[in-house]
Design a protein around this motif. Structure first.
Motif, PDB file in Angstrom:
ATOM      1  N   VAL A 245      -0.235   7.740  46.531  1.00 27.69           N
ATOM      2  CA  VAL A 245      -1.403   7.262  45.789  1.00 27.69           C
ATOM      3  C   VAL A 245      -1.155   7.411  44.292  1.00 27.69           C
ATOM      4  CG1 VAL A 245      -3.879   7.503  45.413  1.00 27.69           C
ATOM      5  CG2 VAL A 245      -2.928   7.941  47.684  1.00 27.69           C
ATOM      6  N   ARG A 246      -1.453   6.327  43.550  1.00 26.94           N
ATOM      7  CA  ARG A 246      -1.490   6.396  42.082  1.00 26.94           C
ATOM      8  C   ARG A 246      -2.944   6.583  41.664  1.00 26.94           C
ATOM      9  NH1 ARG A 246       2.188   3.952  38.390  1.00 26.94           N
ATOM     10  NH2 ARG A 246       0.464   2.806  37.475  1.00 26.94           N
ATOM     11  N   ALA A 247      -3.245   7.777  41.180  1.00 28.23           N
ATOM     12  CA  ALA A 247      -4.589   8.030  40.639  1.00 28.23           C
ATOM     13  C   ALA A 247      -4.581   7.615  39.176  1.00 28.23           C
ATOM     14  CB  ALA A 247      -4.949   9.506  40.792  1.00 28.23           C
TER      15      ALA A 247
ATOM     16  N   ILE B 187       1.582  16.811  43.963  1.00 31.95           N
ATOM     17  CA  ILE B 187       1.796  15.995  42.772  1.00 31.95           C
ATOM     18  C   ILE B 187       3.274  15.634  42.680  1.00 31.95           C
ATOM     19  CG2 ILE B 187       1.528  15.871  40.272  1.00 31.95           C
ATOM     20  CD1 ILE B 187      -0.559  18.114  40.516  1.00 31.95           C
ATOM     21  N   GLU B 188       3.562  14.336  42.743  1.00 33.96           N
ATOM     22  CA  GLU B 188       4.944  13.879  42.634  1.00 33.96           C
ATOM     23  C   GLU B 188       5.303  13.585  41.188  1.00 33.96           C
ATOM     24  OE1 GLU B 188       7.099  10.114  44.549  1.00 33.96           O
ATOM     25  OE2 GLU B 188       6.723  11.721  46.001  1.00 33.96           O
ATOM     26  N   THR B 189       4.341  13.058  40.426  1.00 33.37           N
ATOM     27  CA  THR B 189       4.531  12.831  38.989  1.00 33.37           C
ATOM     28  C   THR B 189       3.311  13.378  38.265  1.00 33.37           C
ATOM     29  OG1 THR B 189       5.809  10.822  39.412  1.00 33.37           O
ATOM     30  CG2 THR B 189       4.956  11.129  37.195  1.00 33.37           C
TER      31      THR B 189
ATOM     32  N   LEU C 178       0.968  10.423  40.106  1.00 36.82           N
ATOM     33  CA  LEU C 178       1.438   9.948  41.407  1.00 36.82           C
ATOM     34  C   LEU C 178       1.330  11.084  42.407  1.00 36.82           C
ATOM     35  CD1 LEU C 178       2.684   7.687  43.094  1.00 36.82           C
ATOM     36  CD2 LEU C 178       4.944   8.512  42.391  1.00 36.82           C
ATOM     37  N   LEU C 179       0.616  10.820  43.500  1.00 40.79           N
ATOM     38  CA  LEU C 179       0.377  11.829  44.535  1.00 40.79           C
ATOM     39  C   LEU C 179       1.088  11.427  45.813  1.00 40.79           C
ATOM     40  CD1 LEU C 179      -3.469  12.122  43.928  1.00 40.79           C
ATOM     41  CD2 LEU C 179      -1.643  13.431  42.827  1.00 40.79           C
TER      42      LEU C 179
END
Length: 227
Positions: free
Chosen positions: A155-157, A189-191, A203-204
């Motif tokens: 998911v892009r928050a 949290i990936e980014t 980016l999750l």
């Protein structure tokens, strides 16, 4: 009428032989219709279908047998009760492997199926906020993110800033920090959050070790079947 055009009409009318280079099937009217085959086996050259003058050969265990002519490699393959399969036609020279052709096709199709399955299973979703997003709307979108993560999607928050909101980016960042804290049990949290133009983006990804939940439709249908 040109000879090639005349021949095509003759084939369609059933008055001439089928065109070379394509598989044909007979139509209801008695003519022939050219058809293409997209099967994996039609794209892989094996044994006598290998056209290169020289090929690099590896055996069934991956050992290098060197460069030789195809008929020499086919002789080795037949002595072992196996086939000669072209596995890298664009290499110079092309690479062929001595292996069981049926087993090779099975592994090739299985690999392609797994790639299609993984690409369908995981998608990148986007959920958008504003710094002034109302509490009710915030909760709805947060639950969307939790659902997407539970289904195995990334998911892009995104928090969009407009006009004067750019002068008070700390409001949007505070909302993003709250969001990341509240979904901590469901994703990772990936980014880290960063500004991309006027948008704060994070980016999750699904949390490792957390089982992937089935979509609501599948869950309901499985419950009906169990009853």
């Amino acid at each position: 009428m040109k000879p090639v055009v005349r021949r095509i009409f003759a084939v369609r009318a059933g008055l001439g032989p089928p065109l070379r280079g394509r598989k044909t099937k007979k139509s209801l009217e008695g003519g022939f219709i050219a058809e293409r085959s997209f099967r994996q086996s039609d794209r892989v050259r094996v044994n006598e279908r290998i056209r290169a003058r020289e090929i690099r050969v590896i055996d069934e265990d991956g050992g290098q047998l060197g460069v030789m002519q195809p008929f020499e490699a086919m002789k080795l393959a037949r002595e072992r009760g196996l086939d000669l399969v072209e596995i890298s036609p664009t290499a110079d020279p092309p690479v062929c492997k001595i292996t069981d052709y049926g087993k090779y096709l099975y592994q090739l199709n299985k690999k392609a199926h797994e790639q299609r399955k993984s690409s369908r299973a995981s998608q990148l979703k986007e959920v958008k906020f504003r710094p002034a997003t109302a509490e009710h709307d915030y909760q709805v979108r947060k639950n969307q993110i939790i659902r997407f993560l539970g289904e195995g999607h990334k998911v892009r928050a995104m928090i969009f800033h407009r006009g004067r909101e750019m002068a008070h980016q700390e409001v949007g960042r505070a909302k993003m920090n709250r969001l990341l804290m509240e979904i901590g049990d469901h994703g990772q949290i990936e980014t880290m959050p960063r500004m991309e133009g006027n948008v704060l983006v994070a980016l999750l990804a699904p949390k490792k070790g957390v089982p992937v939940a089935k979509p609501a439709g599948q869950t309901a249908s499985s419950a009906q079947q169990s009853q």
